[in-house]
Design a protein around this motif. Structure first.
Motif, PDB file in Angstrom:
ATOM      1  N   SER A  16       0.837  -1.214   0.000  1.00 40.36           N
ATOM      2  CA  SER A  16       0.000   0.000   0.000  1.00 40.36           C
ATOM      3  C   SER A  16       0.864   1.253   0.000  1.00 40.36           C
ATOM      4  O   SER A  16       0.541   2.247  -0.675  1.00 40.36           O
ATOM      5  CB  SER A  16      -0.926   0.006   1.219  1.00 40.36           C
ATOM      6  N   ASP A  19      -5.665  -0.684  -5.141  1.00 40.33           N
ATOM      7  CA  ASP A  19      -5.083  -1.367  -3.975  1.00 40.33           C
ATOM      8  C   ASP A  19      -6.109  -2.360  -3.442  1.00 40.33           C
ATOM      9  O   ASP A  19      -7.081  -1.970  -2.799  1.00 40.33           O
ATOM     10  CB  ASP A  19      -4.715  -0.332  -2.909  1.00 40.33           C
ATOM     11  N   GLU A  20      -5.893  -3.637  -3.738  1.00 41.59           N
ATOM     12  CA  GLU A  20      -6.804  -4.709  -3.332  1.00 41.59           C
ATOM     13  C   GLU A  20      -8.259  -4.365  -3.646  1.00 41.59           C
ATOM     14  O   GLU A  20      -9.103  -4.334  -2.753  1.00 41.59           O
ATOM     15  CB  GLU A  20      -6.655  -5.004  -1.836  1.00 41.59           C
TER      16      GLU A  20
HETATM   17 MG   LIG Z   1      -2.209  -2.696   2.014  1.00 47.12          MG
END
Ligand SMILES: [Mg+2]
Ligand SMILES: Nc1ncnc2c1ncn2[C@@H]1O[C@H](COP(=O)(O)OP(=O)(O)OP(=O)(O)O)[C@@H](O)[C@H]1O
Lengths: 219, 414
Positions: free
Chosen positions: A45, A166-167
């Motif tokens: 991240s 991000d995910e």
């Molecule tokens: Mg993360």
């Protein structure tokens, strides 16, 4: 499109240094679909935030489309976020109490685009993610998968050269997750540059390239 | 152009945010409104009050001054102790080159005895004053009927009279025009030639500042007539008009000195000028206004603190939204502007509500008291500008805090 050299980033906690990114060199070309994988806490991240101009590295050089991001003033970073980058979050981050259409149109407001054009561009973006029929719904009236598709429309509305996620399926069940992934595949096939953090090895297989992070370094 | 549009649109975003928290917004609007209404009412009351007092003081003539013998000063040569120190033979001198700051003057004679004033079996308790043809002009007296004194009335010692409203009501039935009618003063017959316009000195009378004179219960006679009644040439005092309010003191001193010189210091003289009353009124009302404004400003300050508190809360609550806005292209100035706009809109709305409230309050007081309490255009503009400033001052710190967040930090907050 993305060039990184010897990138470092640390957090300071209670006077002691916690290195999170420890010398990353990375090049990503236009049109690539790159998956970033690695264990929890490995700095994925943090790296994404730096790529997305939400955060700055301590040391090293980051160039986006040839422009040095590292030393740019905060107003230029805002411009890059608004024009060159579309960021998609794990937790969608739609603004509550505002309709899907308003959420998608909001990035255009900061570019000084007139209201009629904002609505027409946002409508196109919602159509692209097959959410036009929910344009007037508020986030809390949408399922997680629907919210993420609206968020993707918001990331697309400024026609950015780079999409980063991000995910993006981390908060979705597998059926919704599959739908969202299907959308990303289509976007990639249309020529978008895509950088995505994921824990799912199946997604990793679909990417052009997988970058493995471990303790803030590429392995 | 595009940049300007962003800020216009952000004002719209501020309106939406305020509307979504309308109860809270309303409360802080109310806080400012109370402050602005308080400030406005205080300044309206003080300026209205001043106009009111001024209107009553005008009934004496704003440039008026009075000169009379100072009986407290001992007569150094022990001569004619009971003399008024002014004689009608002095008038020619006083109206001449001695006193350039005096525009015009009139002797005033009070009757030594209190003769009975009657018309048949109707009686009046009026006060008698002997004056010359200048008097009504100096004293700001207007006539509702008839004519004033002519120099010929004075020189010829004609038995003519000007009467006040009350006198007219006491002596003549309402259906009758008093002009040309007779009245008797101590048995002598006079002819009414004019009726003096009604004068309000209610406020001054209520604080004992009307000099004990009921302006509407007066009979003015040629001073030569009163001299005849009194049996001497003395003049009770002088009333004069200065060339300007600023020259009133000077004019009074010129008259005093001329009299002292004429009588070689036998008498001392003293003066009263309306100008000095005006100054006192100004000072007293200024003091009251200052205190009131301080008190009212405290209310406004409390309202401003309320806005600052609401905005700080809003920033904390919406920190994630701020992060999202930054992530999609908002820069620090955009964030700062949006929150400042919210604070300014709140207090501008408060300012307008306060002005409206103040107008209603002023209008009501106006009806109840007869005070003219309408604020000026300048006052209204000042109120609006002040409320914008209060909004900027109370919104700046919270807005600054919102804008200073790094995007990642803002997004990490829950
Ligand atoms: Mg993360
Ligand atoms: N604001 C912060 N202050 C201090 N430490 C932080 C901060 N943000 C992240 N870290 C630390 O930096 C390291 C990397 O965090 P990061 O969020 O980049 O990991 P990640 O790879 O995304 O993990 P996950 O897969 O769990 O999302 C972690 O050890 C984390 O505790």
């Amino acid at each position: 499109m993305i060039q990184m050299q010897a990138l470092h980033k640390s957090y300071w906690r209670g006077g002691s240094e916690l290195p999170v990114i420890r010398g990353i060199d990375l090049n990503i070309s236009a049109g690539e679909f790159v998956a970033i994988m690695g264990p929890s806490g490995s700095g994925k991240s943090t790296l994404m935030n730096i790529i997305g101009c939400l955060d700055l590295a301590d040391r090293g050089e980051y160039r986006l489309n040839g422009e040095r991001v590292s030393g740019a003033p905060s107003s230029r970073l805002a411009e890059l976020r608004g024009q060159a980058i579309g960021f998609i979050f794990q937790s969608f981050n739609l603004i509550a109490n505002r309709s899907a259409l308003e959420n998608v149109a909001l990035p255009l407001l900061y570019q000084g685009i007139a209201r009629d054009e904002r609505i027409s561009l946002a409508t196109q973006a919602l159509q692209r993610v097959a959410m036009l029929d929910r344009a007037s719904h508020q986030p809390n009236q949408l399922s997680g998968g629907q919210q993420q598709r609206v968020a993707i429309a918001r990331a697309l509305v400024n026609r950015p050269s780079l999409l980063i996620a991000d995910e993006p399926t981390g908060a979705l069940d597998s059926r919704n997750g599959d739908q969202v992934m299907q959308l990303f595949n289509e976007l990639h096939n249309e020529g978008h540059t895509l950088v995505m953090v994921t824990h799912d090895p199946l997604i990793g297989e679909r990417a052009d390239r997988v970058i493995m992070l471990h303790d803030g370094m590429v392995i | 152009m595009n940049r300007l549009r962003v800020f216009i649109e952000l004002t719209g975003e501020a309106v939406i945010a305020l509307w979504q928290n309308r109860l809270r917004s309303l409360l802080s609007v109310l806080g400012i409104a109370i402050g602005i209404a308080a400030v406005m009412t205080v300044s309206a009351v003080s300026s209205g009050g001043k106009q009111f007092v001024l209107k009553e003081l005008e009934t004496f003539g704003l440039r008026s001054l009075w000169v009379f013998r100072d009986y407290k000063e001992k007569d150094p040569q022990s001569r004619v102790r009971d003399s008024s120190g002014i004689d009608s033979r002095d008038l020619k001198l006083l109206k001449g080159a001695c006193c350039p700051a005096v525009k015009r003057l009139s002797p005033v004679l009070l009757a030594a005895n209190r003769p009975i004033v009657q018309n048949g079996n109707r009686y009046s308790s009026a006060q008698l004053k002997g004056v010359d043809a200048n008097y009504t002009g100096i004293n700001n007296d207007r006539l509702t009927m008839g004519r004033g004194f002519q120099p010929g009335d004075i020189k010829g010692r004609r038995p003519v009279a000007l009467i006040g409203e009350t006198v007219s009501q006491d002596l003549y039935p309402q259906s009758e025009n008093p002009i040309g009618r007779d009245l008797r003063i101590g048995g002598r017959r006079y002819q009414v030639i004019g009726v003096l316009e009604y004068k309000s000195r209610d406020l001054l009378a209520s604080i004992g500042s009307d000099g004990g004179e009921d302006a509407n219960n007066r009979i003015l006679l040629p001073y030569t007539q009163v001299q005849q009644m009194n049996g001497n040439q003395q003049v009770s005092y002088l009333q004069a008009e200065a060339v300007s309010i600023a020259k009133a003191e000077q004019a009074a001193d010129q008259l005093r000195l001329a009299l002292q010189r004429r009588y070689r210091g036998s008498y001392q003289y003293t003066k009263i000028t309306l100008a000095s009353y005006l100054k006192t009124v100004d000072r007293i009302l200024g003091g009251i206004t200052a205190m009131g404004v301080v008190a009212a400003s405290t209310a406004l300050l409390v309202g401003g603190i309320g806005v600052a508190g609401i905005m700080s809360t809003a920033v904390v609550e919406r920190i994630r939204e701020i992060g999202v806005r930054m992530a999609i292209g908002a820069n620090r100035r955009h964030i700062l502007f949006q929150f400042l706009a919210e604070a300014v809109l709140i207090s501008l709305a408060g300012g307008m509500a306060g002005l409206l409230f103040g107008l209603l309050l002023g209008g009501t007081l106006d009806l109840l008291t007869g005070f003219p309490l309408m604020p000026t255009l300048g006052g209204v503009l000042t109120g609006l500008i002040v409320s914008v400033l209060v909004g900027l001052a109370s919104g700046y710190y919270p807005a600054r805090r919102a804008a200073d967040f790094l995007p990642v930090e803002a997004l990490r907050r829950e």
